[in-house]
Design a protein around this motif. Structure first.
Motif, short mmCIF file in Angstrom:
data_model
loop_
_atom_site.label_atom_id
_atom_site.label_comp_id
_atom_site.label_asym_id
_atom_site.label_seq_id
_atom_site.Cartn_x
_atom_site.Cartn_y
_atom_site.Cartn_z
N LYS A 57 0.84 -1.19 0.00
CA LYS A 57 0.00 0.00 0.00
C LYS A 57 0.88 1.25 0.00
CE LYS A 57 -4.17 1.06 -0.14
NZ LYS A 57 -5.10 0.47 -1.09
N GLU B 91 -2.78 -5.70 -2.48
CA GLU B 91 -1.84 -4.88 -1.72
C GLU B 91 -1.81 -5.32 -0.26
OE1 GLU B 91 -1.69 -0.53 -3.57
OE2 GLU B 91 -3.71 -1.18 -3.09
N THR C 76 -6.53 -1.66 5.59
CA THR C 76 -5.54 -1.33 4.57
C THR C 76 -4.40 -2.35 4.54
OG1 THR C 76 -4.22 0.46 3.69
CG2 THR C 76 -4.07 0.12 6.03
N ALA C 77 -4.22 -3.08 5.65
CA ALA C 77 -3.14 -4.07 5.72
C ALA C 77 -3.30 -5.15 4.66
CB ALA C 77 -3.10 -4.70 7.11
N ILE C 78 -4.54 -5.44 4.24
CA ILE C 78 -4.71 -6.43 3.18
C ILE C 78 -5.15 -5.76 1.89
CG2 ILE C 78 -5.08 -8.41 4.68
CD1 ILE C 78 -8.11 -8.06 4.17
N GLY C 79 -5.02 -4.44 1.82
CA GLY C 79 -5.19 -3.75 0.56
C GLY C 79 -6.59 -3.27 0.24
N VAL C 80 -7.47 -3.20 1.24
CA VAL C 80 -8.78 -2.63 0.97
C VAL C 80 -8.63 -1.13 0.72
CG1 VAL C 80 -11.07 -2.18 1.94
CG2 VAL C 80 -9.94 -4.36 2.36
N GLY D 185 -5.26 3.84 3.54
CA GLY D 185 -4.39 3.37 2.46
C GLY D 185 -4.14 4.47 1.45
#
Lengths: 279, 221
Positions: free
Chosen positions: A154, A173, B166-170, B175
């Protein structure tokens, strides 16, 4: 920035005075800049703590190509480096608030960053590349990624730019590259993209050796520089000289071979670079 | 600042934050109520199961739960809802947020149950209501009204905890904040201000509504 310049001169003058009082000289630096090295003074240096092959903290020691650069610069300027972690989003703040003297941490020279900090270098020309499993044959570059799953972290613009250019690419990400490497090894994503140096660092790691390879077709240019306080031309010139010696003495090649070589990585065109003049 | 809004999908990212909050709040309310029922039920085994759930999920870092929902469930076990990575991550982020916050919802409700005098439960049982009837007709309605404030706190925490996704890209706002900071370090203050203001706009009404509701719905005894 009148004030900044005046205070820089004041600092330089003070340093020179204290040096004269100590009666110590430092090798390899002229008296023109005023500040003639650090006389073994301890300075804080920002590096990455979590990038194998570049800047990695293992136990109480630090290792990697960027660490070698940071150490060499410190040695040339007669400083004793004390490493602190400089995560990407905090690099400019660390420099402008004076928490670190300089940063060597896969720090690409860009115009928006130049508005906040100055750079010495480049000391390495990296480029965005792809990391795939070693038995992968279908992926040879960004244009072969259609329908594939691509992984990045990210905040890395390079990945989203790639997705914009090739809409068929699906992007996963994570917050760290380590998770990307895990997903890649598990076969859940097909490729991992970021700077080729970072990719080579992961491919060269003992746990991944022989399982991953860097594709080797770069599609961007990232000039890594040493970040330092904006407008500190005297210091910038000293660092630039140190970088030139680092390259001409062969230490540069040795360090690249040592940390990135095990992945079969060869630095791309333009390497080793000639550092630009400080302004 | 206008440049930021023109270049980056800031509103869409806040939309994702709201979407995660909305669905995880519904999920956590349902699951949390179920776990609370287990914890206040008269069956010792159910009480233990409820207590185990709360202690496991309340004491596990949310980041770990979110990353595990991707790395363990998708990458290693292959439980995907769809082939579309982005959607799959949104679903799993909602599930992760749900199981984590359900533990807090359960404890909020249980604190609400404790505000109901014991005599109410005893009276309900003595007029012949079953455990289920006394729970649904007598205890829970009063418990929820007594638990509005802690439930509101949990909702506000949930809204802010969505940033962990955000850690898995959402593609939610924190993010995007990272991306914006990476590209435009020269605009770092406006970026921080926009994100902070957005969260105030989201959470402040929650707090106001909670205070208003808790005053209005308080059980007068």
């Amino acid at each position: 920035m009148k004030f900044g310049r005046i205070s820089a001169i004041a600092v330089a003058a003070l340093t020179a005075t204290s040096l004269a009082a100590c009666g110590s000289g430092s090798p390899g630096t002229g008296s023109t800049g005023g500040a003639a090295g650090g006389a073994g003074q301890t300075v804080k240096v920002g590096i990455k703590f979590d990038q194998p092959g570049l800047g990695l903290k293992s136990g109480s020691t630090y290792e990697g190509f960027d660490v070698d650069v940071a150490n060499y610069v410190a040695k040339e300027l007669n400083y004793t480096p004390q490493f602190v972690e400089a995560i990407s989003s905090q690099r400019e703040t660390l420099i402008s608030t004076g928490q670190v003297k300089y940063i060597v941490g896969t720090y690409s020279i860009t115009d928006t960053r130049k508005a906040k900090v100055s750079f010495a270098g480049p000391y390495f020309v990296a480029g965005q590349d792809l990391l795939v499993k070693s038995d992968e044959t279908a992926i040879t570059g960004p244009d072969t990624l259609t329908g594939k799953k691509l992984c990045s972290v990210k905040g890395s613009t390079s990945a989203s730019n790639l997705q914009k250019k090739y809409p068929g690419v699906q992007l996963q990400e994570y917050n760290t590259y380590t998770l990307c490497v895990d997903a890649l090894k598990a076969g859940n994503v097909d490729a991992l993209t970021t700077d080729n140096t970072i990719l080579a660092g992961y491919a060269a790691q003992a746990a991944n050796k022989g399982q991953l390879k860097v594709v080797g077709t770069t599609f961007s240019t990232e000039n890594y520089g040493v970040g330092l306080k904006k407008g500190d031309t005297a210091f910038c010139t000293q660092v630039t000289t140190a970088l030139a010696t680092f390259i001409s003495s062969g230490e540069w090649q040795k360090s690249v071979d040592k940390w990135l070589g095990p992945a079969g990585f060869k630095p791309g065109a333009g390497n080793p670079p000639t550092a630009a003049a400080c302004s | 600042m206008g440049e930021l809004f023109a270049t980056y999908p800031i509103l869409a990212a806040f939309g994702m934050t709201l979407l995660l909050t909305f669905f995880a709040a519904i999920g956590a309310a349902v699951l949390g109520t179920l776990v609370a029922v287990l914890r206040v039920s008269p069956v010792p085994l159910f009480q233990k199961v409820g207590a185990l759930y709360v202690n496991v999920f309340r004491n596990t870092p949310l980041t770990l739960i979110i990353i595990a929902s991707n790395i363990v469930m998708i990458v290693n076990l292959g439980f995907s809802f769809t082939e579309d990575i982005a959607r799959d991550n949104v679903y799993w982020a909602i599930i992760g947020l749900t199981v984590y916050h359900a533990a807090f919802v359960c404890e909020s409700l249980r604190s609400g149950v404790n505000t109901v005098p014991v005599g109410q439960a005893e009276a309900a049982r003595s007029i012949g209501l079953t455990f289920g009837q006394s729970l649904v007709q007598v205890l829970l309605p009063q418990a929820v009204r007594g638990a509005i404030t802690p439930l509101g706190n949990t909702l506000i925490a949930l809204a802010k905890n969505t940033t962990v996704a955000t850690a898995i890209g959402v593609a939610e706002i924190s993010g995007l904040q990272k991306t914006m900071t990476e590209d435009r370090i020269d605009l770092i203050l406006p970026i921080i201000l926009v994100v902070a203001a957005g969260f105030v706009v989201i959470t402040l009404p929650m707090g106001l509504a909670t205070s208003w509701l808790s005053g209005r719905l308080a059980v007068k005894r």
